[in-house]
Design a protein around this motif. Sequence first.
Motif, PDB file in Angstrom:
ATOM      1  N   UNK A  91       0.841  -1.198   0.000  1.00  0.00           N
ATOM      2  CA  UNK A  91       0.000   0.000   0.000  1.00  0.00           C
ATOM      3  C   UNK A  91       0.872   1.242   0.000  1.00  0.00           C
ATOM      4  N   UNK A  92       0.517   2.215  -0.832  1.00  0.00           N
ATOM      5  CA  UNK A  92       1.222   3.495  -0.860  1.00  0.00           C
ATOM      6  C   UNK A  92       0.276   4.567  -0.328  1.00  0.00           C
ATOM      7  N   UNK A  93       0.656   5.205   0.771  1.00  0.00           N
ATOM      8  CA  UNK A  93      -0.120   6.296   1.348  1.00  0.00           C
ATOM      9  C   UNK A  93       0.627   7.602   1.129  1.00  0.00           C
ATOM     10  N   UNK A  94      -0.074   8.596   0.617  1.00  0.00           N
ATOM     11  CA  UNK A  94       0.510   9.912   0.371  1.00  0.00           C
ATOM     12  C   UNK A  94      -0.025  10.896   1.414  1.00  0.00           C
ATOM     13  N   UNK A  95       0.876  11.456   2.190  1.00  0.00           N
ATOM     14  CA  UNK A  95       0.529  12.450   3.205  1.00  0.00           C
ATOM     15  C   UNK A  95       0.899  13.826   2.667  1.00  0.00           C
ATOM     16  N   UNK A  96      -0.077  14.729   2.617  1.00  0.00           N
ATOM     17  CA  UNK A  96       0.166  16.088   2.157  1.00  0.00           C
ATOM     18  C   UNK A  96      -0.154  17.061   3.280  1.00  0.00           C
ATOM     19  N   UNK A  97       0.854  17.838   3.684  1.00  0.00           N
ATOM     20  CA  UNK A  97       0.697  18.804   4.765  1.00  0.00           C
ATOM     21  C   UNK A  97       0.774  20.209   4.184  1.00  0.00           C
ATOM     22  N   UNK A  98      -0.204  21.044   4.500  1.00  0.00           N
ATOM     23  CA  UNK A  98      -0.173  22.455   4.109  1.00  0.00           C
ATOM     24  C   UNK A  98       0.066  23.285   5.360  1.00  0.00           C
ATOM     25  N   UNK A  99       1.190  23.982   5.381  1.00  0.00           N
ATOM     26  CA  UNK A  99       1.538  24.719   6.595  1.00  0.00           C
ATOM     27  C   UNK A  99       2.439  25.891   6.245  1.00  0.00           C
ATOM     28  N   UNK A 100       2.627  26.781   7.201  1.00  0.00           N
ATOM     29  CA  UNK A 100       3.473  27.953   7.003  1.00  0.00           C
ATOM     30  C   UNK A 100       4.847  27.707   7.608  1.00  0.00           C
ATOM     31  N   UNK A 101       5.589  26.786   7.004  1.00  0.00           N
ATOM     32  CA  UNK A 101       6.925  26.491   7.476  1.00  0.00           C
ATOM     33  C   UNK A 101       7.881  27.621   7.102  1.00  0.00           C
ATOM     34  N   UNK A 102       8.980  27.703   7.817  1.00  0.00           N
ATOM     35  CA  UNK A 102       9.978  28.723   7.523  1.00  0.00           C
ATOM     36  C   UNK A 102      10.816  28.312   6.317  1.00  0.00           C
ATOM     37  N   UNK A 103      11.474  29.289   5.709  1.00  0.00           N
ATOM     38  CA  UNK A 103      12.222  29.018   4.485  1.00  0.00           C
ATOM     39  C   UNK A 103      13.444  28.140   4.700  1.00  0.00           C
ATOM     40  N   UNK A 104      13.925  28.040   5.934  1.00  0.00           N
ATOM     41  CA  UNK A 104      15.102  27.206   6.169  1.00  0.00           C
ATOM     42  C   UNK A 104      14.743  25.725   6.293  1.00  0.00           C
ATOM     43  N   UNK A 116       9.138  15.110   0.043  1.00  0.00           N
ATOM     44  CA  UNK A 116       9.731  16.377  -0.376  1.00  0.00           C
ATOM     45  C   UNK A 116       8.913  17.532   0.174  1.00  0.00           C
ATOM     46  N   UNK A 117       9.478  18.746   0.072  1.00  0.00           N
ATOM     47  CA  UNK A 117       8.764  19.947   0.480  1.00  0.00           C
ATOM     48  C   UNK A 117       9.143  21.087  -0.454  1.00  0.00           C
ATOM     49  N   UNK A 118       8.170  21.960  -0.695  1.00  0.00           N
ATOM     50  CA  UNK A 118       8.399  23.128  -1.525  1.00  0.00           C
ATOM     51  C   UNK A 118       7.498  24.256  -1.044  1.00  0.00           C
ATOM     52  N   UNK A 119       7.732  25.458  -1.558  1.00  0.00           N
ATOM     53  CA  UNK A 119       6.913  26.620  -1.232  1.00  0.00           C
ATOM     54  C   UNK A 119       5.926  26.837  -2.370  1.00  0.00           C
ATOM     55  N   UNK A 120       4.646  26.987  -2.020  1.00  0.00           N
ATOM     56  CA  UNK A 120       3.607  27.248  -3.012  1.00  0.00           C
ATOM     57  C   UNK A 120       2.834  28.501  -2.643  1.00  0.00           C
ATOM     58  N   UNK A 121       2.520  29.316  -3.628  1.00  0.00           N
ATOM     59  CA  UNK A 121       1.667  30.475  -3.396  1.00  0.00           C
ATOM     60  C   UNK A 121       0.233  30.015  -3.161  1.00  0.00           C
TER      61      UNK A 121
END
Length: 222
Positions: A81-94, A115-120
């Motif tokens: 089984x492949x589970x995809x967890x997606x978190x939307x949060x205001x993490x810092x740029x570092x 992975x993590x990235x910044x999205x508008x």
Amino acid sequence: MVTETNSINLDSLFDTFLKYSDSEVVQFSLNYEEVKEIKCFSQKKVALCTEHLENLDFYDVKSRTILTVNKVFTYLNFKFTVLEFTVANSFRKDFKKEVQLFKDISSAGDLVYGYSRVLRSDYLPITENKVQRRLFGGISATVESEEAKWLVHPEGIEQGAIKGLYPLNYLNDQAFSILQEYSGGFFDSHDRAGNIILIDQQSQKKLSNISSLEKFMHFSET
């Protein structure tokens, strides 16, 4: 997250993800059912297992999605089984907070890729596609097959499939070796902190010159 059916502690994983949220969780929706108060979740999670979990969303007081869990690639008939967890949060740029999150969840389950990235705000966190506003109202988003987004096809996720390059990458040993092949040996072993690779802006600019990776680099919010 790759797992044999029923072999991970979902309750522990949810708690691990949610403790990094800046917002309080007040509601949830399980398997596309109606939204319910979070106090009801304790009744649901007793019987919850990976076999029965298809989708799970957690919401804050403004009905914004904090965490989404989806069972993905079921049509590929994996033996796991492949589970995809997606978190939307205001993490810092570092990305320090996210690095610690990866460390925590890697010990709570069989994490093979992340992975993590910044999205508008005009991007959808789940699809990472930009929302287009139409001239006469309404919105739309470009639809692309999920497999087409991956540098290495997800059927090889246990052997190190990679979706692309991001500012923060969680890669197992096999995925790191594959990344080395595609990047022409760009990364050294000292670039890794365990399974985590942070790609700074200087390296991002150098990687942009590798044409074979151009489509799969996601370093900016656009």
